[in-house]
Design a protein around this motif. Structure first.
Motif, PDB file in Angstrom:
ATOM      1  N   UNK A 180       0.823  -1.206   0.000  1.00 62.78           N
ATOM      2  CA  UNK A 180       0.000   0.000   0.000  1.00 62.78           C
ATOM      3  C   UNK A 180       0.861   1.262   0.000  1.00 62.78           C
ATOM      4  N   UNK A 181       1.920   1.238   0.801  1.00 65.24           N
ATOM      5  CA  UNK A 181       2.784   2.411   0.867  1.00 65.24           C
ATOM      6  C   UNK A 181       3.531   2.611  -0.443  1.00 65.24           C
ATOM      7  N   UNK A 182       3.972   1.525  -1.063  1.00 70.00           N
ATOM      8  CA  UNK A 182       4.660   1.651  -2.342  1.00 70.00           C
ATOM      9  C   UNK A 182       3.709   2.208  -3.406  1.00 70.00           C
ATOM     10  N   UNK A 183       2.466   1.752  -3.399  1.00 71.34           N
ATOM     11  CA  UNK A 183       1.464   2.279  -4.323  1.00 71.34           C
ATOM     12  C   UNK A 183       1.231   3.764  -4.056  1.00 71.34           C
ATOM     13  N   UNK A 184       1.110   4.136  -2.796  1.00 73.43           N
ATOM     14  CA  UNK A 184       0.879   5.541  -2.446  1.00 73.43           C
ATOM     15  C   UNK A 184       2.025   6.419  -2.953  1.00 73.43           C
ATOM     16  N   UNK A 185       3.256   5.972  -2.731  1.00 71.90           N
ATOM     17  CA  UNK A 185       4.419   6.746  -3.173  1.00 71.90           C
ATOM     18  C   UNK A 185       4.480   6.824  -4.698  1.00 71.90           C
ATOM     19  N   UNK A 186       4.149   5.731  -5.373  1.00 74.69           N
ATOM     20  CA  UNK A 186       4.173   5.723  -6.840  1.00 74.69           C
ATOM     21  C   UNK A 186       3.142   6.695  -7.399  1.00 74.69           C
ATOM     22  N   UNK A 187       1.971   6.763  -6.777  1.00 70.44           N
ATOM     23  CA  UNK A 187       0.947   7.696  -7.237  1.00 70.44           C
ATOM     24  C   UNK A 187       1.387   9.141  -7.015  1.00 70.44           C
ATOM     25  N   UNK A 188       2.060   9.402  -5.901  1.00 71.92           N
ATOM     26  CA  UNK A 188       2.590  10.743  -5.682  1.00 71.92           C
ATOM     27  C   UNK A 188       3.672  11.072  -6.711  1.00 71.92           C
ATOM     28  N   UNK A 189       4.547  10.109  -6.995  1.00 70.19           N
ATOM     29  CA  UNK A 189       5.598  10.334  -7.998  1.00 70.19           C
ATOM     30  C   UNK A 189       4.999  10.661  -9.356  1.00 70.19           C
ATOM     31  N   UNK A 190       3.849  10.044  -9.653  1.00 75.22           N
ATOM     32  CA  UNK A 190       3.175  10.262 -10.941  1.00 75.22           C
ATOM     33  C   UNK A 190       2.275  11.496 -10.906  1.00 75.22           C
ATOM     34  N   UNK A 191       2.243  12.190  -9.779  1.00 79.28           N
ATOM     35  CA  UNK A 191       1.369  13.354  -9.600  1.00 79.28           C
ATOM     36  C   UNK A 191      -0.075  12.991  -9.921  1.00 79.28           C
ATOM     37  N   UNK A 192      -0.493  11.816  -9.446  1.00 76.30           N
ATOM     38  CA  UNK A 192      -1.830  11.307  -9.736  1.00 76.30           C
ATOM     39  C   UNK A 192      -2.833  11.809  -8.703  1.00 76.30           C
ATOM     40  N   UNK A 193      -4.027  12.170  -9.132  1.00 74.08           N
ATOM     41  CA  UNK A 193      -5.056  12.577  -8.164  1.00 74.08           C
ATOM     42  C   UNK A 193      -5.456  11.447  -7.222  1.00 74.08           C
ATOM     43  N   UNK A 194      -5.274  10.183  -7.652  1.00 74.58           N
ATOM     44  CA  UNK A 194      -5.624   9.054  -6.790  1.00 74.58           C
ATOM     45  C   UNK A 194      -4.666   8.921  -5.605  1.00 74.58           C
ATOM     46  N   UNK A 195      -3.569   9.668  -5.602  1.00 71.37           N
ATOM     47  CA  UNK A 195      -2.687   9.683  -4.434  1.00 71.37           C
ATOM     48  C   UNK A 195      -3.449  10.157  -3.203  1.00 71.37           C
ATOM     49  N   UNK A 196      -4.407  11.061  -3.394  1.00 66.76           N
ATOM     50  CA  UNK A 196      -5.209  11.528  -2.267  1.00 66.76           C
ATOM     51  C   UNK A 196      -5.987  10.384  -1.629  1.00 66.76           C
ATOM     52  N   UNK A 197      -6.519   9.483  -2.444  1.00 64.77           N
ATOM     53  CA  UNK A 197      -7.284   8.360  -1.894  1.00 64.77           C
ATOM     54  C   UNK A 197      -6.362   7.447  -1.091  1.00 64.77           C
ATOM     55  N   UNK A 198      -5.149   7.212  -1.596  1.00 58.73           N
ATOM     56  CA  UNK A 198      -4.203   6.369  -0.854  1.00 58.73           C
ATOM     57  C   UNK A 198      -3.705   7.062   0.406  1.00 58.73           C
ATOM     58  N   UNK A 199      -3.574   8.388   0.374  1.00 60.04           N
ATOM     59  CA  UNK A 199      -3.242   9.111   1.602  1.00 60.04           C
ATOM     60  C   UNK A 199      -4.326   8.879   2.647  1.00 60.04           C
ATOM     61  N   UNK A 200      -5.569   8.878   2.218  1.00 62.39           N
ATOM     62  CA  UNK A 200      -6.678   8.640   3.133  1.00 62.39           C
ATOM     63  C   UNK A 200      -6.638   7.224   3.699  1.00 62.39           C
ATOM     64  N   UNK A 201      -6.369   6.238   2.837  1.00 64.41           N
ATOM     65  CA  UNK A 201      -6.232   4.853   3.313  1.00 64.41           C
ATOM     66  C   UNK A 201      -5.126   4.766   4.360  1.00 64.41           C
ATOM     67  N   UNK A 202      -3.978   5.352   4.058  1.00 61.71           N
ATOM     68  CA  UNK A 202      -2.835   5.304   4.969  1.00 61.71           C
ATOM     69  C   UNK A 202      -3.180   5.913   6.325  1.00 61.71           C
ATOM     70  N   UNK A 203      -4.001   6.960   6.310  1.00 63.93           N
ATOM     71  CA  UNK A 203      -4.354   7.645   7.556  1.00 63.93           C
ATOM     72  C   UNK A 203      -5.254   6.801   8.453  1.00 63.93           C
TER      73      UNK A 203
END
Length: 212
Positions: free
Chosen positions: A144-167
């Motif tokens: 999950x963390x690797x996916x979250x970081x990859x989405x941030x690296x890609x400047x993807x809007x779905x990074x916000x959803x993974x940030x929420x999951x992580x929280x």
């Protein structure tokens, strides 16, 4: 938030639906999901509200194309959690079977063609069976963390959803941090055998309504 059971259930249900393919049903739920996110702890709800705002500002066709480009065409942004630990190996097939058995033991059975390790499916299970679902999410914390970081690296809007999951989960500690570092450096195992009857992410059915 990690101790608020009602909030966790609401958060995981919202996250699950927001990680679905943006079809008509996705857009029909948007107002409800926005309202549900507004009632969550800010660390969990604010990223979801940002994502909903992005969805509202993006033409549906563009959002759908971005979804496919992000999750179907980038291995680092794979939504299938067992892939991070097992890659395309026979061990992944067994992990998928264990997930199905976990769902069945809780009285829940998969419908449709989605694999049991799709993050949206795991989050939906967590909303229905919070104790077992939370344990599954923690077990896949490194992926999950690797996916979250990859989405941030890609400047993807779905990074916000993974940030929420992580929280909604405990902070990374010790071995989990090492597992993330290992996955980032080495990637998942690459043995291309033993997945029957399950397909690899490259051979999954298109999401319903996805362009072909």
């Amino acid at each position: 938030m990690t101790g608020d059971r009602t909030g966790l259930v609401r958060a995981w249900q919202c996250q699950s639906l927001l990680l679905g393919y943006p079809d008509e049903a996705f857009f029909a739920r948007l107002d409800l999901l926005d309202a549900a996110a507004a009632g969550l702890d800010d660390r969990v709800g604010a990223p979801l509200r940002r994502f909903v705002a992005h969805v509202r500002d993006t033409p549906p066709g563009e959002l759908a194309a971005d979804y496919v480009a992000t999750f179907d065409q980038r291995r680092r942004c794979c939504l299938f959690l067992t892939y991070y630990a097992h890659g395309d190996t026979r061990n992944r097939g067994m992990a998928l079977l264990r997930l199905k058995q976990t769902y069945a033991s809780a009285g829940l059975n998969l419908v449709g063609h989605e694999l049991p390790d799709h993050l949206a499916v795991v989050l939906e299970f967590a909303a229905a069976a919070p104790d077992q679902g939370r344990a599954l999410l923690i077990a896949h914390r490194a992926g999950l963390e690797l996916l979250r970081l990859a989405l941030h690296d890609a400047d993807s809007p779905w990074a916000d959803v993974l940030d929420s999951v992580s929280a909604t989960l405990p902070p990374l500690v010790g071995d989990q941090r090492q597992a993330v570092a290992r996955l980032a450096a080495e990637g998942p195992p690459a043995e291309q055998v033993g997945l029957a009857p399950y397909a690899s992410p490259d051979h999954l059915p298109q999401p319903q309504g996805a362009p072909r």
